[in-house]
Design a protein around this motif. Structure first.
Motif, PDB file in Angstrom:
ATOM      1  N   TYR A 185     -39.359   4.846 -33.489  1.00 46.10           N
ATOM      2  CA  TYR A 185     -37.911   4.665 -33.647  1.00 46.10           C
ATOM      3  C   TYR A 185     -37.462   3.367 -32.999  1.00 46.10           C
ATOM      4  O   TYR A 185     -36.728   2.569 -33.606  1.00 46.10           O
ATOM      5  CB  TYR A 185     -37.164   5.856 -33.028  1.00 46.10           C
ATOM      6  CG  TYR A 185     -35.707   5.571 -32.766  1.00 46.10           C
ATOM      7  CD1 TYR A 185     -34.788   5.479 -33.809  1.00 46.10           C
ATOM      8  CD2 TYR A 185     -35.239   5.349 -31.460  1.00 46.10           C
ATOM      9  CE1 TYR A 185     -33.445   5.193 -33.563  1.00 46.10           C
ATOM     10  CE2 TYR A 185     -33.907   5.077 -31.211  1.00 46.10           C
ATOM     11  CZ  TYR A 185     -33.020   4.997 -32.270  1.00 46.10           C
ATOM     12  OH  TYR A 185     -31.702   4.705 -32.023  1.00 46.10           O
ATOM     13  N   LEU A 186     -37.881   3.101 -31.765  1.00 44.80           N
ATOM     14  CA  LEU A 186     -37.475   1.871 -31.077  1.00 44.80           C
ATOM     15  C   LEU A 186     -37.950   0.633 -31.824  1.00 44.80           C
ATOM     16  O   LEU A 186     -37.212  -0.352 -31.945  1.00 44.80           O
ATOM     17  CB  LEU A 186     -38.032   1.862 -29.648  1.00 44.80           C
ATOM     18  CG  LEU A 186     -37.528   2.953 -28.690  1.00 44.80           C
ATOM     19  CD1 LEU A 186     -38.196   2.791 -27.330  1.00 44.80           C
ATOM     20  CD2 LEU A 186     -36.007   2.927 -28.551  1.00 44.80           C
ATOM     21  N   SER A 187     -39.179   0.672 -32.320  1.00 40.51           N
ATOM     22  CA  SER A 187     -39.753  -0.519 -32.958  1.00 40.51           C
ATOM     23  C   SER A 187     -39.092  -0.837 -34.292  1.00 40.51           C
ATOM     24  O   SER A 187     -39.037  -1.999 -34.704  1.00 40.51           O
ATOM     25  CB  SER A 187     -41.258  -0.338 -33.153  1.00 40.51           C
ATOM     26  OG  SER A 187     -41.533   0.673 -34.105  1.00 40.51           O
ATOM     27  N   VAL A 188     -38.580   0.191 -34.979  1.00 41.00           N
ATOM     28  CA  VAL A 188     -37.922  -0.027 -36.270  1.00 41.00           C
ATOM     29  C   VAL A 188     -36.430  -0.305 -36.083  1.00 41.00           C
ATOM     30  O   VAL A 188     -35.879  -1.238 -36.679  1.00 41.00           O
ATOM     31  CB  VAL A 188     -38.120   1.201 -37.190  1.00 41.00           C
ATOM     32  CG1 VAL A 188     -37.280   1.059 -38.461  1.00 41.00           C
ATOM     33  CG2 VAL A 188     -39.591   1.360 -37.546  1.00 41.00           C
ATOM     34  N   ALA A 189     -35.767   0.492 -35.251  1.00 39.34           N
ATOM     35  CA  ALA A 189     -34.310   0.386 -35.104  1.00 39.34           C
ATOM     36  C   ALA A 189     -33.891  -0.694 -34.118  1.00 39.34           C
ATOM     37  O   ALA A 189     -32.728  -1.116 -34.125  1.00 39.34           O
ATOM     38  CB  ALA A 189     -33.733   1.736 -34.674  1.00 39.34           C
ATOM     39  N   ALA A 190     -34.822  -1.146 -33.262  1.00 35.91           N
ATOM     40  CA  ALA A 190     -34.498  -2.194 -32.278  1.00 35.91           C
ATOM     41  C   ALA A 190     -35.705  -3.108 -32.107  1.00 35.91           C
ATOM     42  O   ALA A 190     -36.206  -3.319 -31.007  1.00 35.91           O
ATOM     43  CB  ALA A 190     -34.107  -1.558 -30.945  1.00 35.91           C
ATOM     44  N   GLU A 191     -36.149  -3.686 -33.202  1.00 33.08           N
ATOM     45  CA  GLU A 191     -37.401  -4.433 -33.200  1.00 33.08           C
ATOM     46  C   GLU A 191     -37.373  -5.663 -32.293  1.00 33.08           C
ATOM     47  O   GLU A 191     -38.416  -6.070 -31.774  1.00 33.08           O
ATOM     48  CB  GLU A 191     -37.782  -4.846 -34.621  1.00 33.08           C
ATOM     49  CG  GLU A 191     -36.752  -5.712 -35.331  1.00 33.08           C
ATOM     50  CD  GLU A 191     -37.182  -6.060 -36.739  1.00 33.08           C
ATOM     51  OE1 GLU A 191     -38.354  -5.823 -37.073  1.00 33.08           O
ATOM     52  OE2 GLU A 191     -36.345  -6.581 -37.511  1.00 33.08           O
ATOM     53  N   ASP A 192     -36.199  -6.259 -32.078  1.00 35.61           N
ATOM     54  CA  ASP A 192     -36.128  -7.433 -31.204  1.00 35.61           C
ATOM     55  C   ASP A 192     -36.233  -7.048 -29.729  1.00 35.61           C
ATOM     56  O   ASP A 192     -36.720  -7.835 -28.909  1.00 35.61           O
ATOM     57  CB  ASP A 192     -34.813  -8.183 -31.440  1.00 35.61           C
ATOM     58  CG  ASP A 192     -34.761  -8.847 -32.810  1.00 35.61           C
ATOM     59  OD1 ASP A 192     -35.842  -9.103 -33.380  1.00 35.61           O
ATOM     60  OD2 ASP A 192     -33.650  -9.086 -33.315  1.00 35.61           O
ATOM     61  N   ALA A 193     -35.794  -5.840 -29.394  1.00 37.18           N
ATOM     62  CA  ALA A 193     -35.804  -5.407 -27.997  1.00 37.18           C
ATOM     63  C   ALA A 193     -37.068  -4.640 -27.625  1.00 37.18           C
ATOM     64  O   ALA A 193     -37.434  -4.578 -26.448  1.00 37.18           O
ATOM     65  CB  ALA A 193     -34.571  -4.539 -27.704  1.00 37.18           C
ATOM     66  N   TRP A 194     -37.716  -4.045 -28.601  1.00 40.76           N
ATOM     67  CA  TRP A 194     -38.948  -3.285 -28.351  1.00 40.76           C
ATOM     68  C   TRP A 194     -40.074  -3.939 -29.139  1.00 40.76           C
ATOM     69  O   TRP A 194     -40.156  -3.831 -30.354  1.00 40.76           O
ATOM     70  CB  TRP A 194     -38.791  -1.824 -28.769  1.00 40.76           C
ATOM     71  CG  TRP A 194     -40.017  -1.009 -28.430  1.00 40.76           C
ATOM     72  CD1 TRP A 194     -41.054  -0.711 -29.270  1.00 40.76           C
ATOM     73  CD2 TRP A 194     -40.343  -0.427 -27.165  1.00 40.76           C
ATOM     74  NE1 TRP A 194     -42.002   0.030 -28.609  1.00 40.76           N
ATOM     75  CE2 TRP A 194     -41.599   0.224 -27.316  1.00 40.76           C
ATOM     76  CE3 TRP A 194     -39.699  -0.378 -25.936  1.00 40.76           C
ATOM     77  CZ2 TRP A 194     -42.218   0.902 -26.272  1.00 40.76           C
ATOM     78  CZ3 TRP A 194     -40.312   0.302 -24.891  1.00 40.76           C
ATOM     79  CH2 TRP A 194     -41.551   0.928 -25.059  1.00 40.76           C
ATOM     80  N   THR A 195     -40.971  -4.618 -28.436  1.00 40.43           N
ATOM     81  CA  THR A 195     -41.990  -5.439 -29.099  1.00 40.43           C
ATOM     82  C   THR A 195     -43.388  -4.837 -29.038  1.00 40.43           C
ATOM     83  O   THR A 195     -44.349  -5.478 -29.451  1.00 40.43           O
ATOM     84  CB  THR A 195     -42.024  -6.834 -28.457  1.00 40.43           C
ATOM     85  OG1 THR A 195     -42.318  -6.709 -27.046  1.00 40.43           O
ATOM     86  CG2 THR A 195     -40.691  -7.542 -28.639  1.00 40.43           C
ATOM     87  N   TRP A 196     -43.518  -3.597 -28.570  1.00 39.67           N
ATOM     88  CA  TRP A 196     -44.834  -2.979 -28.419  1.00 39.67           C
ATOM     89  C   TRP A 196     -45.249  -2.161 -29.642  1.00 39.67           C
ATOM     90  O   TRP A 196     -46.363  -1.650 -29.698  1.00 39.67           O
ATOM     91  CB  TRP A 196     -44.859  -2.093 -27.170  1.00 39.67           C
ATOM     92  CG  TRP A 196     -44.749  -2.849 -25.894  1.00 39.67           C
ATOM     93  CD1 TRP A 196     -45.777  -3.329 -25.125  1.00 39.67           C
ATOM     94  CD2 TRP A 196     -43.550  -3.226 -25.222  1.00 39.67           C
ATOM     95  NE1 TRP A 196     -45.287  -3.987 -24.022  1.00 39.67           N
ATOM     96  CE2 TRP A 196     -43.917  -3.933 -24.053  1.00 39.67           C
ATOM     97  CE3 TRP A 196     -42.195  -3.026 -25.480  1.00 39.67           C
ATOM     98  CZ2 TRP A 196     -42.981  -4.438 -23.153  1.00 39.67           C
ATOM     99  CZ3 TRP A 196     -41.260  -3.534 -24.589  1.00 39.67           C
ATOM    100  CH2 TRP A 196     -41.653  -4.230 -23.447  1.00 39.67           C
TER     101      TRP A 196
END
Length: 357
Positions: A185-196
């Motif tokens: 979810y983090l990588s798709v919805a906040a890809e700039d903030a979650w880079t892992w």
């Protein structure tokens, strides 16, 4: 073909194949002990399923070890378990490996449990649901936002008085399908903030606290002022939770909101013909959909070494996906029942399990 572990307690009373499934309160004429293991998120639901199935199939027993999704898949591929519970679908590499124990079509997934993943917190002075968007959540879990009165949190919660308590991130120490769903979810919805990316193992370069299994992270968060974690919603207890921004609204977790998110999903391609795994749409803007959701699967072989195992596997999972089984899980764990379409597809997938030649 190597066989998966099943300790038979007697001969099947259905030697011609095909289980006589319950799910409607009737009896099920199978015998044996079925060993499974995997996702700890399924523990409450699994207790309800094993008890319900046991009341119908009095000659059968199902044992389940909540060792985490990764441990369950590993044990399944190694022959320790006849089925695995997993909050994440097998990778293509794992599916190829499954052919060694499951025959040429390998293993397949049946959706057994649909549940929201709650973002839960314990902060003295905050007794209400917090509103947050994906980017702020990603920055919190990445360690970039480290105080509860940060302006990014305040922006979404203008009516709350936020304390300056330090944030303690708590994550799963074990390989976890819940971790994979949350980081997906983090990588798709906040890809700039979650880079892992989407990972089952928490990134080592993020400073945070950790605990084993769902119960461990919930216990640690409950005992730590300022802590925040992610966990299957059925097990967060009295912890407060986050309402996630979806489009122009903030959506709290619920079984209905989780089901709305799954309804827009697409099937995973390229594995077994009867595979029922889905690709979740994490960046949905659909009103009322809660995007931090997991579809917890039961993973089975398309081939087992003997008819007794085939009959027992089919009978158990037919109970799990039945209206009665899904109602039992909903009551025990707050999960969203499978739709009629998903139930029909799962039944058709189970019917293709055969005895290895």
């Amino acid at each position: 073909m190597a066989s998966l572990a099943l300790v038979a307690c007697g001969e099947s009373n259905n030697p011609d194949g095909g289980s006589e499934s319950g799910g409607d309160g009737g009896s099920v004429d199978v015998q044996g002990t079925l060993q499974g293991g995997g996702a700890s998120s399924q523990e409450s639901a699994m207790t309800a399923w094993t008890q319900g199935f046991g009341s119908q199939a009095q000659g059968a027993q199902v044992n389940y070890a909540p060792v985490g999704s990764g441990g369950g898949r590993e044990g399944f591929l190694g022959g320790e378990y006849s089925f695995a519970g997993s909050d994440a679908a097998m990778s293509d590499e794992e599916w190829e490996d499954s052919k060694e124990v499951c025959g040429p079509d390998g293993a397949f997934h049946v959706p057994a449990y649909i549940s929201p993943v709650a973002v839960a917190f314990n902060v003295e002075g905050i007794d209400d649901t917090l509103n947050l968007d994906a980017e702020t959540l990603a920055q919190i879990f990445a360690g970039e936002i480290d105080s509860w009165d940060d302006e990014a949190i305040a922006e979404h919660n203008p009516d709350l008085e936020l304390p300056d308590t330090p944030i303690t991130v708590v994550h799963r120490a074990d390989d976890s399908g819940t971790t994979e769903n949350f980081t997906d979810y983090l990588s798709v919805a906040a890809e700039d903030a979650w880079t892992w990316g989407a990972v089952e193992t928490w990134p080592e370069d993020i400073t945070a606290e950790s605990a084993q299994q769902t119960s461990g992270v919930v216990d640690l968060t409950t005992s730590t002022d300022g802590a925040i974690t992610y966990a299957d919603a059925s097990q967060v207890g009295d912890l407060n939770s986050v309402a996630v921004q979806v489009g122009e609204e903030y959506v709290e977790y619920s079984a209905e909101a989780a089901a709305n998110a799954v309804a827009s999903s697409e099937p995973v391609e390229g594995q077994a013909p009867n595979n029922q795994a889905v690709e979740l749409k994490r960046d949905t803007t659909e009103s009322g959909a809660y995007p931090i959701v997991l579809v917890s699967y039961h993973i089975f072989c398309n081939e087992y070494s003997d008819q007794e195992t085939v009959d027992l596997v089919k009978a158990f999972e037919e109970y799990v996906i039945s209206e009665e089984g899904q109602a039992a899980a909903e009551e025990a764990a707050g999960s969203a029942p499978l739709s009629e379409d998903l139930r029909t597809q799962a039944q058709e997938a189970l019917e293709q399990i055969t005895v290895a030649e």
